[in-house]
Design an enzyme around this catalytic site. Structure first.
Site, PDB file in Angstrom:
ATOM      1  N   HIS A  41      50.868  52.052 -17.008  1.00 29.53           N
ATOM      2  CA  HIS A  41      51.459  53.367 -17.275  1.00 29.53           C
ATOM      3  C   HIS A  41      52.457  53.297 -18.417  1.00 29.53           C
ATOM      4  O   HIS A  41      53.157  52.301 -18.588  1.00 29.53           O
ATOM      5  CB  HIS A  41      52.134  53.953 -16.023  1.00 29.53           C
ATOM      6  N   HIS A  50      55.785  55.402 -19.976  1.00 29.14           N
ATOM      7  CA  HIS A  50      56.824  56.377 -19.663  1.00 29.14           C
ATOM      8  C   HIS A  50      57.121  57.189 -20.933  1.00 29.14           C
ATOM      9  O   HIS A  50      57.444  56.600 -21.963  1.00 29.14           O
ATOM     10  CB  HIS A  50      58.134  55.691 -19.275  1.00 29.14           C
TER      11      HIS A  50
HETATM   12  P1  AMP Z   1      57.721  50.774 -13.590  1.00 27.21           P
HETATM   13  O1  AMP Z   1      56.598  50.124 -12.804  1.00 27.21           O
HETATM   14  O2  AMP Z   1      59.035  50.046 -13.464  1.00 27.21           O
HETATM   15  O3  AMP Z   1      57.371  51.036 -15.030  1.00 27.21           O
HETATM   16  O4  AMP Z   1      58.049  52.187 -12.976  1.00 27.21           O
HETATM   17  C1  AMP Z   1      57.267  52.874 -12.065  1.00 27.21           C
HETATM   18  C2  AMP Z   1      57.721  54.304 -12.087  1.00 27.21           C
HETATM   19  O5  AMP Z   1      56.901  55.020 -11.175  1.00 27.21           O
HETATM   20  C3  AMP Z   1      59.181  54.523 -11.645  1.00 27.21           C
HETATM   21  O6  AMP Z   1      59.883  55.176 -12.707  1.00 27.21           O
HETATM   22  C4  AMP Z   1      59.058  55.393 -10.408  1.00 27.21           C
HETATM   23  O7  AMP Z   1      60.069  56.373 -10.319  1.00 27.21           O
HETATM   24  C5  AMP Z   1      57.688  56.026 -10.580  1.00 27.21           C
HETATM   25  N1  AMP Z   1      57.020  56.405  -9.343  1.00 27.21           N
HETATM   26  C6  AMP Z   1      56.859  55.648  -8.236  1.00 27.21           C
HETATM   27  N2  AMP Z   1      56.156  56.306  -7.295  1.00 27.21           N
HETATM   28  C7  AMP Z   1      55.885  57.528  -7.822  1.00 27.21           C
HETATM   29  C8  AMP Z   1      55.205  58.695  -7.351  1.00 27.21           C
HETATM   30  N3  AMP Z   1      54.640  58.732  -6.126  1.00 27.21           N
HETATM   31  N4  AMP Z   1      55.129  59.769  -8.158  1.00 27.21           N
HETATM   32  C9  AMP Z   1      55.692  59.743  -9.390  1.00 27.21           C
HETATM   33  N5  AMP Z   1      56.331  58.681  -9.903  1.00 27.21           N
HETATM   34  C10 AMP Z   1      56.441  57.589  -9.133  1.00 27.21           C
END
Ligand code: AMP
Ligand code: ZN
Length: 135
Positions: A99, A101
């Site tokens: 993903h 951001h």
């Molecule tokens: P990272 O793996 O550190 O890049 O971040 C994962 C991101 O996914 C974090 O910013 C979380 O807030 C976000 N996240 C986790 N679960 C969900 C969800 N169910 N819906 C939307 N965002 C999510």
């Protein structure tokens, strides 16, 4: 992947605030945004991280980011954004489904970027040459 949160969002098993969808890509709002409009852009297909993602799909994700980022900014009245990938556990990756951001930024919003370290010319030169050898 059956125990992947983002795969469950793709399948609709877990709800999300969708902002964009096509045959290969889904974008939805991050539930813990650094600022309003913080959007995650993911491939529908499961890949653990960016390096695990086929190059055509990496390119497709960037194309979609180029398309939706202006709409994200307009929606929340931001003029700038940071684009981020936490690739690997040590980089802060928590969800092991590729993903990006899109993080809208505002003046004095309190979100800090990294502080650069100082490395000497010799060390910079050594590192750049070593990277080139690994390509
Ligand atoms: P990272 O793996 O550190 O890049 O971040 C994962 C991101 O996914 C974090 O910013 C979380 O807030 C976000 N996240 C986790 N679960 C969900 C969800 N169910 N819906 C939307 N965002 C999510
Ligand atoms: Zn997944």
């Amino acid at each position: 992947m059956s125990d992947c949160i983002f795969c469950k969002i793709v399948s609709g098993e877990i709800p999300s605030h969708k902002v964009y969808e096509d045959e290969a890509v889904l974008a939805f709002l991050d539930i813990h945004p650094i600022n309003p409009g913080h959007t995650l852009v993911i491939p529908k297909e499961h890949h653990n991280d960016l390096l695990d993602t086929p190059p055509e799909l990496q390119a497709k994700l960037i194309q979609v980011i180029g398309k939706i980022a202006p709409a994200v900014l307009k929606a929340v009245g931001a003029l700038a954004f940071n684009l981020g990938v936490n690739n690997g556990r040590e980089a802060g990756q928590i969800i092991f489904h590729t993903h990006f951001h899109i993080m809208p930024r505002f003046s004095n919003d309190g979100h800090k970027l990294w502080h650069g370290k100082s490395l000497g010319q010799e060390e910079l030169s050594k590192i750049s040459q070593t990277i080139q050898k690994h390509l």
